[in-house]
Design an enzyme around this catalytic site. Structure first.
Site: not given
Length: 161
Positions: A13, A16, A18-20, A129
């Site tokens: 993401c 690195n 939140c999402r990944s 995001d």
């Protein structure tokens, strides 16, 4: 321990945090439930370097924990060109991440990056995001990730067969 070479999966993401890392944690759980920890290695990173060494966002940690997933020990790292040679599957969270990683891929080759949600059935192709939003955004991200993780595992099982 499996005798075959593990399949290495990388989630990417922007920062690195939140999402990944959420995808890394959720997919680790999916892989563990399937008993395939020895066959699938998982990591995450971000295209930007602002958060290198930092733990995931507290909201991401809290929402993952509510689902029984602990991502608090993960630390952000930045994507590097060598990742395209090291990882067998490189999954990005949105079109901008895809463009950024593809720019590197065009120069160095290796594993071609793809959108993570291509492995799910969501009409969305991007994991939004949640950083600037509220807790609901983190919950929605986990839902998208969980569903795509099942599709990803099914595809990897085909490769392992």
């Amino acid at each position: 321990m499996s005798a075959r070479k593990p399949i290495n999966v990388l989630f990417v993401c922007l920062g690195n945090i939140c999402r990944s890392p959420s995808a890394e944690g959720v997919f680790r759980e999916v892989v563990a439930r399937a008993g395939l920890e020895a066959d699938i290695q998982i990591d995450s990173c971000g295209t930007g370097g602002w958060h290198v060494g930092k733990a995931p966002d507290k909201r991401a940690v809290a929402k993952a924990r509510q689902r029984g997933i602990d991502i608090s020990g993960l630390r952000a790292r930045q994507f590097r060109a060598a990742d395209l040679a090291q990882f067998d599957v490189v999954l990005v969270m949105d079109r901008q991440n895809l463009a950024d990683v593809r720019d590197v891929w065009r120069q160095v080759g290796g594993t071609e990056p793809e959108l993570f949600l291509a492995y799910g059935s969501s009409p969305n192709d991007e994991v939004p995001d949640p950083y600037y939003g509220g807790d609901d955004g983190f919950e929605a991200v986990l839902d998208l990730i969980a569903e795509a993780s099942e599709g990803l595992l099914a595809r990897i099982r085909e490769r392992l067969a």
